[in-house]
Each structure stands twice: as structure tokens, then as C-alpha cells.
Write a protein that holds these residues in place. Structure first.
Motif, PDB file in Angstrom:
ATOM      1  N   ASN A  13     -21.941 -12.850 -18.039  1.00 45.50           N
ATOM      2  CA  ASN A  13     -23.352 -13.075 -17.737  1.00 45.50           C
ATOM      3  C   ASN A  13     -23.441 -14.208 -16.711  1.00 45.50           C
ATOM      4  O   ASN A  13     -23.215 -15.378 -17.030  1.00 45.50           O
ATOM      5  N   VAL A  15     -25.790 -15.741 -15.064  1.00 46.76           N
ATOM      6  CA  VAL A  15     -26.724 -16.854 -15.200  1.00 46.76           C
ATOM      7  C   VAL A  15     -26.289 -17.829 -16.308  1.00 46.76           C
ATOM      8  O   VAL A  15     -26.423 -19.048 -16.169  1.00 46.76           O
ATOM      9  N   LEU A  16     -25.680 -17.277 -17.358  1.00 47.45           N
ATOM     10  CA  LEU A  16     -25.181 -18.159 -18.424  1.00 47.45           C
ATOM     11  C   LEU A  16     -24.004 -18.977 -17.922  1.00 47.45           C
ATOM     12  O   LEU A  16     -23.925 -20.190 -18.171  1.00 47.45           O
ATOM     13  N   LEU A  18     -23.405 -19.883 -14.942  1.00 41.04           N
ATOM     14  CA  LEU A  18     -23.911 -20.883 -14.006  1.00 41.04           C
ATOM     15  C   LEU A  18     -24.505 -22.085 -14.759  1.00 41.04           C
ATOM     16  O   LEU A  18     -24.275 -23.245 -14.409  1.00 41.04           O
ATOM     17  N   LEU A  19     -25.238 -21.767 -15.809  1.00 38.58           N
ATOM     18  CA  LEU A  19     -25.850 -22.821 -16.628  1.00 38.58           C
ATOM     19  C   LEU A  19     -24.779 -23.711 -17.269  1.00 38.58           C
ATOM     20  O   LEU A  19     -24.860 -24.940 -17.231  1.00 38.58           O
ATOM     21  N   PHE A  22     -22.968 -25.826 -14.646  1.00 40.62           N
ATOM     22  CA  PHE A  22     -23.817 -26.961 -14.274  1.00 40.62           C
ATOM     23  C   PHE A  22     -23.701 -28.083 -15.310  1.00 40.62           C
ATOM     24  O   PHE A  22     -23.506 -29.243 -14.995  1.00 40.62           O
ATOM     25  N   LYS A 106     -23.436 -16.705 -30.008  1.00 42.12           N
ATOM     26  CA  LYS A 106     -24.586 -16.653 -29.099  1.00 42.12           C
ATOM     27  C   LYS A 106     -25.818 -16.249 -29.893  1.00 42.12           C
ATOM     28  O   LYS A 106     -25.694 -15.449 -30.817  1.00 42.12           O
ATOM     29  N   PRO A 107     -27.008 -16.704 -29.551  1.00 43.40           N
ATOM     30  CA  PRO A 107     -27.321 -17.631 -28.472  1.00 43.40           C
ATOM     31  C   PRO A 107     -26.760 -19.026 -28.741  1.00 43.40           C
ATOM     32  O   PRO A 107     -26.852 -19.525 -29.860  1.00 43.40           O
ATOM     33  N   LEU A 108     -26.172 -19.621 -27.717  1.00 46.47           N
ATOM     34  CA  LEU A 108     -25.528 -20.913 -27.923  1.00 46.47           C
ATOM     35  C   LEU A 108     -26.296 -22.060 -27.279  1.00 46.47           C
ATOM     36  O   LEU A 108     -27.026 -21.867 -26.313  1.00 46.47           O
TER      37      LEU A 108
ATOM     38  N   GLU B  50     -31.226 -17.349 -10.124  1.00 49.79           N
ATOM     39  CA  GLU B  50     -30.362 -17.991 -11.128  1.00 49.79           C
ATOM     40  C   GLU B  50     -30.195 -19.476 -10.818  1.00 49.79           C
ATOM     41  O   GLU B  50     -30.335 -20.327 -11.706  1.00 49.79           O
ATOM     42  N   GLU B  51     -29.937 -19.762  -9.545  1.00 53.41           N
ATOM     43  CA  GLU B  51     -29.730 -21.173  -9.160  1.00 53.41           C
ATOM     44  C   GLU B  51     -31.000 -21.992  -9.394  1.00 53.41           C
ATOM     45  O   GLU B  51     -30.945 -23.097  -9.944  1.00 53.41           O
ATOM     46  N   LEU B  53     -33.464 -21.314 -11.420  1.00 53.63           N
ATOM     47  CA  LEU B  53     -33.759 -21.415 -12.858  1.00 53.63           C
ATOM     48  C   LEU B  53     -32.924 -22.526 -13.502  1.00 53.63           C
ATOM     49  O   LEU B  53     -33.440 -23.354 -14.267  1.00 53.63           O
ATOM     50  N   ILE B  54     -31.642 -22.550 -13.171  1.00 53.35           N
ATOM     51  CA  ILE B  54     -30.753 -23.570 -13.739  1.00 53.35           C
ATOM     52  C   ILE B  54     -31.187 -24.958 -13.269  1.00 53.35           C
ATOM     53  O   ILE B  54     -31.241 -25.907 -14.058  1.00 53.35           O
ATOM     54  N   LYS B  55     -31.517 -25.041 -11.977  1.00 52.95           N
ATOM     55  CA  LYS B  55     -31.973 -26.327 -11.423  1.00 52.95           C
ATOM     56  C   LYS B  55     -33.226 -26.789 -12.164  1.00 52.95           C
ATOM     57  O   LYS B  55     -33.369 -27.948 -12.522  1.00 52.95           O
ATOM     58  N   TYR B  58     -32.384 -28.048 -15.685  1.00 48.10           N
ATOM     59  CA  TYR B  58     -31.685 -29.327 -15.736  1.00 48.10           C
ATOM     60  C   TYR B  58     -32.447 -30.474 -15.088  1.00 48.10           C
ATOM     61  O   TYR B  58     -32.030 -31.627 -15.218  1.00 48.10           O
ATOM     62  N   THR B  93     -33.666 -11.900 -15.035  1.00 50.75           N
ATOM     63  CA  THR B  93     -32.811 -13.099 -15.078  1.00 50.75           C
ATOM     64  C   THR B  93     -33.255 -14.000 -16.235  1.00 50.75           C
ATOM     65  O   THR B  93     -32.417 -14.512 -16.993  1.00 50.75           O
ATOM     66  N   ASN B  96     -32.069 -12.353 -19.417  1.00 51.36           N
ATOM     67  CA  ASN B  96     -30.611 -12.479 -19.585  1.00 51.36           C
ATOM     68  C   ASN B  96     -30.229 -13.831 -20.149  1.00 51.36           C
ATOM     69  O   ASN B  96     -29.393 -13.940 -21.031  1.00 51.36           O
ATOM     70  N   LEU B  97     -30.856 -14.853 -19.633  1.00 51.06           N
ATOM     71  CA  LEU B  97     -30.505 -16.187 -20.093  1.00 51.06           C
ATOM     72  C   LEU B  97     -31.100 -16.476 -21.473  1.00 51.06           C
ATOM     73  O   LEU B  97     -30.435 -17.066 -22.327  1.00 51.06           O
ATOM     74  N   GLN B  99     -31.500 -14.593 -23.865  1.00 54.49           N
ATOM     75  CA  GLN B  99     -30.744 -13.946 -24.935  1.00 54.49           C
ATOM     76  C   GLN B  99     -29.497 -14.736 -25.312  1.00 54.49           C
ATOM     77  O   GLN B  99     -28.957 -14.571 -26.390  1.00 54.49           O
ATOM     78  N   GLU B 100     -29.030 -15.558 -24.404  1.00 55.86           N
ATOM     79  CA  GLU B 100     -27.727 -16.201 -24.590  1.00 55.86           C
ATOM     80  C   GLU B 100     -27.787 -17.660 -25.011  1.00 55.86           C
ATOM     81  O   GLU B 100     -26.792 -18.212 -25.430  1.00 55.86           O
ATOM     82  N   ILE B 101     -28.946 -18.300 -24.822  1.00 58.52           N
ATOM     83  CA  ILE B 101     -28.999 -19.729 -25.177  1.00 58.52           C
ATOM     84  C   ILE B 101     -30.052 -20.003 -26.244  1.00 58.52           C
ATOM     85  O   ILE B 101     -30.963 -19.203 -26.464  1.00 58.52           O
ATOM     86  N   SER B 102     -29.923 -21.151 -26.870  1.00 60.50           N
ATOM     87  CA  SER B 102     -30.908 -21.543 -27.882  1.00 60.50           C
ATOM     88  C   SER B 102     -31.293 -22.991 -27.613  1.00 60.50           C
ATOM     89  O   SER B 102     -30.741 -23.634 -26.726  1.00 60.50           O
ATOM     90  N   MET B 105     -34.210 -25.454 -24.259  1.00 61.50           N
ATOM     91  CA  MET B 105     -34.262 -24.734 -22.979  1.00 61.50           C
ATOM     92  C   MET B 105     -35.081 -23.457 -23.077  1.00 61.50           C
ATOM     93  O   MET B 105     -35.729 -23.044 -22.132  1.00 61.50           O
TER      94      MET B 105
END
Lengths: 122, 359
Positions: A13, A15-16, A18-19, A22, A106-108, B50-51, B53-55, B58, B93, B96-97, B99-102, B105
């Protein structure tokens, strides 16, 4: 020569990854991003990382195959942390049997990952 | 003279076909180039999103005010959202993100979703006349946990298209947990087996383990709601509903009665045995078989007279259950039975029971 600790991150993934890149670069590590297991193995062989972070499910070569390659082919003791999604509990057990050191589901949380990475590299 | 005419017709056809093939080849080439170009543009824009969004994530500070970087990123996203292609990329996007983080954020991402105007487009989809667009709108609201559109989505609980209804039901459960089950109060339409499986899957994911009172839905006017709740009763072992379960054995709907028998069998409710025995002759075959499954678990020697009446039943399953239960609860009565009959099935069952260990 940079004396930053090297981490190979295998995650499909974009975008993950990349996050996490970072976040971990902010913590002072040098990151090598692989989008599949094959690329991860290439990075591991060329960069000799201090830590490997890998997703269990990936294209071409899975996270399990990456662990197996590191432990059996390269005979390396580099710590490995595995990412898994819900419902992949059996895969996590297999990962531990193959030699993974830790796992995160995940979600992590990037903050939690940062702490675990720090602890694994101590 | 006819030959040249035929020849000229054939040549004309050949030339037309060649021209058509050339046009199609050129068209295909242009089409492929366009697809490649769009794909390239999409990839480039995805990377940019993606860039950014991350920026954005953070550069968040403790304060509730947005930083300059965040304001600039919001401006860029707002510009992108007005194009359908870019809006899809931004939305995918984000999803996608998410779904993967908690953690915090996720909250920030949901705020950003509203800030850049994606919420406006979701509402627009929900107000569409096309059912498929409405379903996508509800899915978006569900994926990004937008609770502001709750009232709007409640209008789709009984939508004529099951795809829309399904999305609406999942929305309520995913966003509001057990409280979201209130949509069952207003449900007038059927819940298919597949819908029920999906909803049960969602209920299983609810982290709040509060004891939920499901009794009001067990007396619902919608038979599908009762059947669905009976699944929940079974899944979460809601034994306190026992009295209602017993009344459901007399329900007007055959399907509800059958499900109720299945549920009391799961809990091995002894009182159900007496009710089922009393109305056994008026039951459908499926109910009779289900009742024997209960008897298999709870029958005792007081049931021997009832059971023996069915040892010659025309249905194989009932006959087999009756004989095996009788053998267990009253061996003397079983041994006194005729071992040979004109019914070949009966003989086989007796032979099986007599020569099988542990039965």
C-alpha cells in the motif's frame, strides 16, 4: 557513510509505506521501501538492514517467503516485524514459526510502530 | 460480362473492409494512447495526493488552528475535488490509508474529508435519482464514518433496491454499533440470507460488549427481523429471551417457528419439548424434523410413548431419530420392538443401531 540505522519496509500500500517512511525517517532511520517481497529481498541482500518491516500478504513473494529467505537462505538474525490484517492470525503464527520477532495488526498506529522499532533496535 | 461485375463488387467490399480495418486500427491506437496517458496522469496525481496527504497529517500541531502548509494543501485538494477523475483518486487514497492506520490521524483525515468538500459530493450522491449513485454515496459515508448524513440515509432503509438497503443497514451498524440496530424498528422489507450474514459479521466486530436488549425485535411485525434477531440470540447466547422464544413456537410464520425451534434446540430448552409435542401432529415436515433434533437432546423416559409412535414414520429422518432416541431413553421398550418389518428403511436403521457401538 551515514551511520543511520537501516530499515527495509515491504508494503504494497503505497500511501501507508509513504506515511511510515515519513514517520521513521523523522525518528532518524534510513528507509528502503519495497512494494513487494521480491524487491524487499533485493534490498535486504544489498543493504544488510538493521530491521525488516514486512506485510504478510504481498504480490510475487509474500512476507512469509521474505522471512524464510532471511532466516534460511541468508541465515541472518536481523529482527523482523510483521504487519497483518484481521483474519490473518494463522499467517502470523506461521511468521513466528519461520522466525519473525514481533507483529502488529492493521489498522496500525504509527506512534506505536515507532516505539516498537526503537525497542527492537536497542 | 457478369464476371467483371461480381469482381468489381468483391473489390468494392474488400476496399470498404480495408478502410474499416484501417480506421479501427487508428481508433484502437488512439484509444490505447489515451488510456496510457490517463493512467500515467492518474499515477502522477495519486503520488501527489499521497504526498500532500502525508504532509498534511504530519504538519498537524496541538492547536486546533490549521498551519500554513495545511491551508495550502487544503487549497490544492479543493481544486482537485472539482474534477471527477481527481476526486475519485483523492477519495480512494483517503480510503486506502484510513483502512490501514488507527489513532488520531484517522480523526484528522475525516476532518480533512469534510474540509476539502468531499462531504458535499457525498450528499449530492445521496440526493441522486439513480439507485447506484445513492449506494455509492452511502458507501462513501460509511467508509469515511460521516455521521452527519444519518437522517438522509435513514430514508433508504426500505429502499426498493436491495443494494441501496444493504449499504444503508451496514452504515448504521458500522457507525453506531448496537445503537445502529434501531434501523430494525423501521424495517418493512425482507432481509436476505446474505444481508443477514453481512450484518452479523458487522455485529461481531462491535467492540462495545454492552448487553443489548433484543426482545423488542423478537416481537417485530417483520418476520425477517425476528429471524435475524434469533440468529443474534443464538450467537450471543441471550438466554434471557427464553419466554419469548417459547411464544415464537406458536408464531403464524412457518419460517419463524422453524428458526425458533432451532434456537430452543441450541439452548436445549426443556419447556419447548412439551409445547412441540402438543402441537406435533399439525406441524410441517421440516418443523417435525427440527423438533426431533430437540428431542434428541432433551428427551427422557417420560417421552417413550410419544417417541414410539414415530418409529414407523414415513420420513426416514424422523424414523431414525425416533428409534435412536428410544434406544437411549428406554432400552427395554426398544428391545421389545419388532426387529423385522416390511419397511426396508426400518430394518436398516434397526440393524445400524443394533450393531453400532456407542449409539
Amino acid at each position: 557513510m551515514s551511520n543511520k540505522k537501516k530499515i527495509v519496509l515491504a508494503e504494497d500500500n503505497s500511501v501507508l509505506s509513504l506515511l511510515l517512511k515519513f514517520r521513521l525517517e523523522k525518528d532518524g532511520y534510513q528507509l528502503f521501501i519495497a512494494v513487494n517481497g521480491k524487491e524487499a529481498i533485493d534490498f535486504i541482500e544489498t543493504e544488510d538492514p538493521d530491521l525488516i518491516l514486512t506485510d504478510v500478504m504481498m504480490d510475487y513473494v509474500s512476507g512469509l517467503e521474505v522471512i524464510s529467505h532471511v532466516r534460511n537462505q541468508l541465515e541472518s538474525k536481523t529482527p523482523i516485524l510483521v504487519f497483518s490484517s484481521s483474519g490473518q492470525e494463522e499467517m502470523v503464527l506461521k511468521a513466528f514459526n519461520l522466525g519473525a520477532n514481533d507483529f502488529m495488526s492493521k489498522p496500525l498506529s504509527p506512534n506505536e510502530l515507532s516505539i516498537r522499532v526503537k525497542r527492537m533496535l536497542m | 460480362m457478369r464476371f467483371p461485375l461480381v469482381e468489381s463488387i468483391i473489390w468494392t467490399i474488400v476496399i470498404i473492409l480495408v478502410v474499416i480495418i484501417i480506421i479501427l486500427v487508428i481508433y484502437l491506437k488512439i484509444l490505447r494512447n489515451n488510456i496510457r496517458l490517463t493512467d500515467k496522469k492518474n499515477k502522477k496525481y495519486t503520488t501527489l495526493v499521497e504526498e500532500n496527504l502525508i504532509k498534511f497529517l504530519y504538519s498537524e500541531k496541538e492547536s486546533i488552528l490549521l498551519t500554513d502548509t495545511q491551508k495550502k494543501i487544503i487549497k490544492k485538494f479543493k481544486k482537485g475535488v472539482s474534477s471527477r477523475r481527481k476526486r475519485k483518486i483523492i477519495s480512494d487514497t483517503f480510503f486506502n490509508l484510513s483502512q490501514e492506520i488507527s489513532g488520531s490521524m484517522i480523526v484528522t483525515m475525516h476532518k480533512l474529508y469534510e474540509e476539502i468538500g468531499l462531504l458535499r459530493y457525498t450528499i449530492k450522491k445521496l440526493r441522486s435519482k439513480k439507485w447506484n449513485i445513492i449506494a455509492i454515496g452511502i458507501r462513501d459515508a460509511r467508509r469515511f464514518e460521516i455521521d452527519k448524513v444519518k437522517n438522509l440515509i435513514s430514508n433508504f432503509i426500505n429502499h426498493p433496491r436491495e443494494e441501496v438497503r444493504r449499504e444503508a443497514h451496514l452504515y448504521f451498524l458500522e457507525l453506531f454499533g448496537y445503537e445502529g440496530m434501531e434501523f430494525l424498528d423501521d424495517l418493512k422489507v425482507p432481509l436476505s440470507e446474505w444481508d443477514q450474514i453481512q450484518l452479523l459479521g458487522e455485529i461481531e466486530k462491535i467492540e462495545n460488549h454492552l448487553i443489548l436488549d433484543v426482545s423488542k425485535w423478537l416481537v417485530s411485525d417483520n418476520d425477517y427481523v425476528i429471524i435475524f434477531i434469533l440468529n443474534i440470540v443464538k450467537m450471543f447466547n441471550r438466554m434471557e429471551t427464553k419466554e419469548i422464544l417459547l411464544t415464537l413456537l406458536h408464531h403464524k410464520s412457518k419460517d419463524v417457528r422453524l428458526k425458533a425451534i432451532e434456537t430452543v434446540t441450541h439452548f436445549e430448552v426443556l419447556e419447548a419439548k412439551y409445547i412441540l409435542k402438543s402441537k406435533f401432529t399439525n406441524m410441517s415436515l421440516k418443523e417435525k424434523i427440527a423438533s426431533f433434533l430437540l428431542l434428541e437432546k432433551v428427551a427422557s423416559d417420560e417421552d417413550n410413548i410419544f417417541i414410539i409412535n414415530y418409529t414407523n414414520h414415513e420420513n426416514f429422518e424422523i424414523k431414525h431419530k425416533a428409534l435412536s432416541i428410544l434406544k437411549r431413553i428406554d432400552k427395554n421398550m426398544y428391545d421389545a420392538l419388532e426387529k423385522k418389518s416390511e419397511d426396508e428403511d426400518y430394518n436398516r436403521i434397526i440393524n445400524f443401531l443394533d450393531y453400532s457401538y456407542g449409539i
